[in-house]
Design an enzyme around this catalytic site. Structure first.
Site, PDB file in Angstrom:
ATOM      1  N   ASN A  70       0.882  -1.167   0.000  1.00 14.03           N
ATOM      2  CA  ASN A  70       0.000   0.000   0.000  1.00 14.03           C
ATOM      3  C   ASN A  70       0.917   1.214   0.000  1.00 14.03           C
ATOM      4  O   ASN A  70       1.561   1.504   1.008  1.00 14.03           O
ATOM      5  CB  ASN A  70      -0.905   0.008   1.230  1.00 14.03           C
ATOM      6  CG  ASN A  70      -1.803   1.231   1.285  1.00 14.03           C
ATOM      7  OD1 ASN A  70      -1.650   2.172   0.507  1.00 14.03           O
ATOM      8  ND2 ASN A  70      -2.735   1.232   2.214  1.00 14.03           N
ATOM      9  N   ALA A 114       0.441   4.224   0.361  1.00 10.96           N
ATOM     10  CA  ALA A 114       0.094   5.253   1.345  1.00 10.96           C
ATOM     11  C   ALA A 114       0.593   4.902   2.743  1.00 10.96           C
ATOM     12  O   ALA A 114       0.516   5.725   3.652  1.00 10.96           O
ATOM     13  CB  ALA A 114      -1.419   5.467   1.374  1.00 10.96           C
ATOM     14  N   CYS A 115       1.113   3.701   2.925  1.00  6.33           N
ATOM     15  CA  CYS A 115       1.539   3.211   4.243  1.00  6.33           C
ATOM     16  C   CYS A 115       3.058   3.330   4.382  1.00  6.33           C
ATOM     17  O   CYS A 115       3.813   2.767   3.584  1.00  6.33           O
ATOM     18  CB  CYS A 115       1.110   1.747   4.398  1.00  6.33           C
ATOM     19  SG  CYS A 115       1.777   0.929   5.861  1.00  6.33           S
ATOM     20  N   GLY A 116       3.503   4.038   5.410  1.00 10.68           N
ATOM     21  CA  GLY A 116       4.938   4.210   5.644  1.00 10.68           C
ATOM     22  C   GLY A 116       5.666   2.894   5.884  1.00 10.68           C
ATOM     23  O   GLY A 116       6.774   2.691   5.384  1.00 10.68           O
ATOM     24  N   ARG A 169       6.050   1.251   2.543  1.00 11.96           N
ATOM     25  CA  ARG A 169       7.081   1.942   1.749  1.00 11.96           C
ATOM     26  C   ARG A 169       8.471   1.587   2.238  1.00 11.96           C
ATOM     27  O   ARG A 169       9.381   1.323   1.441  1.00 11.96           O
ATOM     28  CB  ARG A 169       6.878   3.462   1.784  1.00 11.96           C
ATOM     29  CG  ARG A 169       5.687   3.958   0.995  1.00 11.96           C
ATOM     30  CD  ARG A 169       5.711   5.472   0.836  1.00 11.96           C
ATOM     31  NE  ARG A 169       5.833   6.191   2.090  1.00 11.96           N
ATOM     32  CZ  ARG A 169       4.804   6.588   2.853  1.00 11.96           C
ATOM     33  NH1 ARG A 169       3.557   6.313   2.483  1.00 11.96           N
ATOM     34  NH2 ARG A 169       5.002   7.260   3.969  1.00 11.96           N
TER      35      ARG A 169
END
Length: 143
Positions: free
Chosen positions: A10, A12-14, A17
């Protein structure tokens, strides 16, 4: 390096990432599946959860999801009911799941992925987005 890795990601997920960048830091170009738009099949999800050594309930994400609204905290819900909810609302699948020949992990925190990657692929330091150092100058895990 040729080492098959799949990450259910995802962007948007740190944590997701950081996990993806850590894999790439080792010279691996993983297969990236953005699971919100391309969720795993029920069979694949069940397999990943089991292979990661988790229960279905442990693989559900509560924060930032419809978990509470759907009443998923109800302890009487079966694994099948929880899986139905996860497949209907992929945001409920905790992330990131990473699958390699060395195993499957839900990489929370992101450094958990190091358990299923070869030790000798990292050269140089790696620091997460929040500034936490995971690998030293020699590419060795900092504990």
């Amino acid at each position: 390096m040729t080492f098959p890795v799949t990450i259910y990601h995802n962007p948007a997920c740190g944590t997701s990432r950081n996990t993806l960048e850590l894999i790439r830091h080792g010279g691996i170009q993983p297969t990236v599946i953005e699971y919100l738009s391309h969720p795993p099949t029920r069979e694949k999800l069940v397999t990943m959860i089991a292979d990661a050594g988790l229960t279905v309930r442990q693989a559900i994400r509560e924060k930032g999801t419809p978990y509470a609204e759907l009443g998923l905290a109800d302890p009487s819900l079966t694994d099948d009911q929880l899986l139905d909810a996860m497949l209907a609302h992929p945001i409920l699948i905790n992330r990131p799941f990473v699958v390699t020949p060395m195993g499957t992990r839900m990489s929370r925190p992101s450094e958990v992925v190091l358990d299923i990657l070869p030790d000798d692929i990292f050269h140089g330091p790696f620091t997460k987005e929040d500034g936490e150092r995971l690998l030293d100058e020699e590419g060795k895990r900092i504990d």
